[in-house]
Enzyme design. Structure first.
Site, PDB file in Angstrom:
ATOM      1  N   SER A   1       0.835  -1.200   0.000  1.00 44.65           N
ATOM      2  CA  SER A   1       0.000   0.000   0.000  1.00 44.65           C
ATOM      3  C   SER A   1       0.867   1.246   0.000  1.00 44.65           C
ATOM      4  O   SER A   1       1.965   1.254   0.570  1.00 44.65           O
ATOM      5  CB  SER A   1      -0.860  -0.021   1.263  1.00 44.65           C
ATOM      6  OG  SER A   1      -1.457   1.230   1.457  1.00 44.65           O
TER       7      SER A   1
ATOM      8  N   TYR B   1      -1.458  -0.875  10.753  1.00 42.77           N
ATOM      9  CA  TYR B   1      -1.777  -1.455   9.434  1.00 42.77           C
ATOM     10  C   TYR B   1      -0.614  -1.203   8.468  1.00 42.77           C
ATOM     11  O   TYR B   1      -0.111  -2.126   7.823  1.00 42.77           O
ATOM     12  CB  TYR B   1      -3.074  -0.857   8.875  1.00 42.77           C
ATOM     13  CG  TYR B   1      -3.263  -1.156   7.399  1.00 42.77           C
ATOM     14  CD1 TYR B   1      -3.549  -2.445   6.964  1.00 42.77           C
ATOM     15  CD2 TYR B   1      -3.123  -0.149   6.430  1.00 42.77           C
ATOM     16  CE1 TYR B   1      -3.692  -2.731   5.607  1.00 42.77           C
ATOM     17  CE2 TYR B   1      -3.264  -0.418   5.086  1.00 42.77           C
ATOM     18  CZ  TYR B   1      -3.548  -1.711   4.679  1.00 42.77           C
ATOM     19  OH  TYR B   1      -3.676  -1.991   3.337  1.00 42.77           O
TER      20      TYR B   1
ATOM     21  N   LYS C   1       2.298  -3.846   6.607  1.00 36.55           N
ATOM     22  CA  LYS C   1       2.667  -3.934   5.182  1.00 36.55           C
ATOM     23  C   LYS C   1       4.169  -3.754   5.025  1.00 36.55           C
ATOM     24  O   LYS C   1       4.832  -4.466   4.260  1.00 36.55           O
ATOM     25  CB  LYS C   1       1.931  -2.853   4.378  1.00 36.55           C
ATOM     26  CG  LYS C   1       0.433  -3.075   4.297  1.00 36.55           C
ATOM     27  CD  LYS C   1       0.115  -4.260   3.423  1.00 36.55           C
ATOM     28  CE  LYS C   1      -1.338  -4.641   3.435  1.00 36.55           C
ATOM     29  NZ  LYS C   1      -1.622  -5.939   2.853  1.00 36.55           N
TER      30      LYS C   1
HETATM   31  P1  NAD Z   1     -10.961  -7.187   1.380  1.00 39.08           P
HETATM   32  O1  NAD Z   1     -11.175  -7.187   2.848  1.00 39.08           O
HETATM   33  O2  NAD Z   1     -12.133  -6.959   0.495  1.00 39.08           O
HETATM   34  O3  NAD Z   1     -10.268  -8.561   0.923  1.00 39.08           O
HETATM   35  C1  NAD Z   1      -9.380  -9.264   1.747  1.00 39.08           C
HETATM   36  C2  NAD Z   1      -9.841 -10.719   1.775  1.00 39.08           C
HETATM   37  O4  NAD Z   1      -8.935 -11.462   2.594  1.00 39.08           O
HETATM   38  C3  NAD Z   1     -11.232 -10.896   2.373  1.00 39.08           C
HETATM   39  O5  NAD Z   1     -12.011 -11.674   1.485  1.00 39.08           O
HETATM   40  C4  NAD Z   1     -10.994 -11.629   3.691  1.00 39.08           C
HETATM   41  O6  NAD Z   1     -12.048 -12.522   3.985  1.00 39.08           O
HETATM   42  C5  NAD Z   1      -9.684 -12.340   3.417  1.00 39.08           C
HETATM   43  N1  NAD Z   1      -8.857 -12.598   4.600  1.00 39.08           N
HETATM   44  C6  NAD Z   1      -8.520 -11.719   5.583  1.00 39.08           C
HETATM   45  N2  NAD Z   1      -7.726 -12.329   6.481  1.00 39.08           N
HETATM   46  C7  NAD Z   1      -7.546 -13.603   6.043  1.00 39.08           C
HETATM   47  C8  NAD Z   1      -6.827 -14.714   6.542  1.00 39.08           C
HETATM   48  N3  NAD Z   1      -6.138 -14.643   7.687  1.00 39.08           N
HETATM   49  N4  NAD Z   1      -6.857 -15.872   5.840  1.00 39.08           N
HETATM   50  C9  NAD Z   1      -7.565 -15.961   4.685  1.00 39.08           C
HETATM   51  N5  NAD Z   1      -8.267 -14.950   4.176  1.00 39.08           N
HETATM   52  C10 NAD Z   1      -8.260 -13.782   4.850  1.00 39.08           C
HETATM   53  O7  NAD Z   1      -9.808  -6.117   1.080  1.00 39.08           O
HETATM   54  P2  NAD Z   1      -9.282  -5.573  -0.309  1.00 39.08           P
HETATM   55  O8  NAD Z   1      -9.647  -4.137  -0.404  1.00 39.08           O
HETATM   56  O9  NAD Z   1      -9.640  -6.496  -1.411  1.00 39.08           O
HETATM   57  O10 NAD Z   1      -7.711  -5.628  -0.043  1.00 39.08           O
HETATM   58  C11 NAD Z   1      -6.902  -6.695  -0.495  1.00 39.08           C
HETATM   59  C12 NAD Z   1      -5.466  -6.435  -0.075  1.00 39.08           C
HETATM   60  O11 NAD Z   1      -5.030  -5.192  -0.633  1.00 39.08           O
HETATM   61  C13 NAD Z   1      -5.271  -6.307   1.435  1.00 39.08           C
HETATM   62  O12 NAD Z   1      -4.070  -6.941   1.779  1.00 39.08           O
HETATM   63  C14 NAD Z   1      -5.175  -4.822   1.657  1.00 39.08           C
HETATM   64  O13 NAD Z   1      -4.407  -4.492   2.791  1.00 39.08           O
HETATM   65  C15 NAD Z   1      -4.502  -4.366   0.368  1.00 39.08           C
HETATM   66  N6  NAD Z   1      -4.775  -2.949   0.047  1.00 39.08           N
HETATM   67  C16 NAD Z   1      -6.083  -2.533  -0.064  1.00 39.08           C
HETATM   68  C17 NAD Z   1      -6.352  -1.190  -0.326  1.00 39.08           C
HETATM   69  C18 NAD Z   1      -7.778  -0.687  -0.421  1.00 39.08           C
HETATM   70  O14 NAD Z   1      -7.991   0.530  -0.319  1.00 39.08           O
HETATM   71  N7  NAD Z   1      -8.782  -1.538  -0.644  1.00 39.08           N
HETATM   72  C19 NAD Z   1      -5.304  -0.288  -0.504  1.00 39.08           C
HETATM   73  C20 NAD Z   1      -3.989  -0.756  -0.412  1.00 39.08           C
HETATM   74  C21 NAD Z   1      -3.747  -2.104  -0.115  1.00 39.08           C
END
Ligand code: NAD
Ligand code: UDP
Length: 338
Positions: free
Chosen positions: A125, A149, A153
């Site tokens: 991120s 958080y 990362k």
């Molecule tokens: P999201 O919560 O929609 O998806 C994450 C998925 O991971 C969910 O389906 C959840 O059920 C699953 N999960 C969480 N912990 C788990 C575990 N221990 N074992 C198995 N599954 C698990 O989030 P997203 O927005 O799709 O984000 C995906 C990734 O991208 C994350 O790592 C997040 O930190 C990163 N990210 C997201 C954003 C954003 O703004 N959405 C920005 C930068 C980085």
């Protein structure tokens, strides 16, 4: 075309990546504990791609299940989306965040090592840059996360770099996302915020839908053109394309790589409101409120490295982002929790 394990595959970004990667011919297997997503996503994904995508319900901290999944499914590479992402919650529950995000990643690395799968794309991120010292943010910008958080990362990125230093057979891309918004054009998958949305786009969409009376604009005294905060919003389908490009890149290159995925263009809160009003045909009432603690004035990417190394640039406009978010909302009549 390889066989891919997508952890967090039923989540917001993972599900869009699953569509793009399936459409270009990868065999994908989704792995998710459903802590922040549901099986409905899987049904909709199957509709979009026109076939059954294999799914394993499991936690990334379950190393044994990961090992058996990686070997039974004949996986060649992993895209690791699984994790928790709410900044505020991470401040209140740091152990939960380090457990899920750091311990989860260690478990994944142990499993991958056990079966000799050494190609990994990691969801990082732009939050790892902390308060911008200059803009646009390139990958050489100092790293300094300001909350648990972000640190989770950052620690994983550094751990992955150590893994590559110790064993040159690894190929790892840490993709630093800016602000993912929007949804697949079908309106079948998209972002489903839990409770009151923290993020701007889902909040605006709920206001446009009449589910919330108005938006609080957090500060109008920043040094931007209209005084409101500026961010680099990127369409989730562009982001998904970026993962396909990263896999192609890792096919030809070894080593550890940190790469921004952003558009390079920042929009203010008022500009996003205006674009959403146009896309939805609805008014989005707003009130100017105090700045939100921890917010920076502006944050946007220098996407040059992604363009050079991955041969990828974001293509979709802010209008596309607003239109597709609205279509998803309308198609699903998303329920709102107060
Ligand atoms: P999201 O919560 O929609 O998806 C994450 C998925 O991971 C969910 O389906 C959840 O059920 C699953 N999960 C969480 N912990 C788990 C575990 N221990 N074992 C198995 N599954 C698990 O989030 P997203 O927005 O799709 O984000 C995906 C990734 O991208 C994350 O790592 C997040 O930190 C990163 N990210 C997201 C954003 C954003 O703004 N959405 C920005 C930068 C980085
Ligand atoms: N924002 C806002 N009202 C909201 C949510 C967000 O004014 O209800 C502003 C926020 O201050 C920032 C921008 O919108 O300037 C993007 O916020 P978001 O939480 O979506 O992303 P982040 O700040 O994490 O980059």
């Amino acid at each position: 075309m390889g066989r891919l394990l997508i952890t967090g595959g039923t989540g917001y970004i993972g599900s869009h990546a699953a569509v793009v990667l399936s459409k270009i011919g990868h065999d994908v297997v989704l792995y998710d504990n459903l802590s922040n997503s549901s099986r409905c996503v899987l049904e909709n994904l199957n509709l979009i791609v026109g076939r059954q995508i294999p799914f394993v319900k499991g936690d990334v901290r379950d190393t044994e299940l990961l090992i058996s999944t990686l070997s039974a499914q004949g996986i060649d590479a992993v895209i690791h989306f699984a994790g928790l992402k709410a900044v505020g919650e991470s401040v209140e529950q740091p152990v939960k965040y380090y457990g899920n995000n750091v311990q989860g990643s260690i478990s994944l690395l142990q499993a991958m090592q056990a079966v000799q799968v050494k190609t990994l794309v990691f969801s990082s991120s732009a939050t790892v840059y902390g308060e911008p010292q200059y803009l646009p943010l390139d990958e050489r910008h100092p790293i300094r996360a300001t909350n648990p958080y972000g640190r989770s990362k950052l620690y994983v990125e550094q751990m992955l770099s150590d893994v590559v230093s110790a064993d040159a057979a690894w190929r790892i891309a840490c993709l630093r996302y800016f602000n993912p918004v929007g949804a697949h054009e079908s309106g079948l998958i998209g972002e489903r915020p839990n409770g009151v949305p923290n993020n701007l786009m889902p909040y605006i969409i709920q206001v446009a839908a009449g589910q919330r009376p108005y938006l609080n604009v957090f500060g109008n005294d920043y040094s931007s053109t209209d005084g409101t905060g500026v961010r680099d919003y990127i369409h989730v389908m562009d982001l998904a394309d970026g993962h396909a490009a990263a896999l192609d890149f890792l096919d030809k290159t070894s080593g550890w790589h940190a790469i921004n995925l952003g558009t390079g263009k920042g929009y203010s809160v008022l500009e996003v409101i205006k674009a959403c009003e146009k896309a939805t045909g609805r008014k989005v009432p707003y009130k100017i409120a105090a700045r939100r603690a921890g917010d920076v004035a502006a944050c946007y990417a220098d996407p040059a490295k992604a363009s050079e190394r991955l041969n990828w640039t974001a293509k979709r406009s802010l209008d596309d982002m607003c239109h597709s978010s609205w279509r998803f909302q309308q198609k699903n009549r998303l329920r709102v929790t107060p």
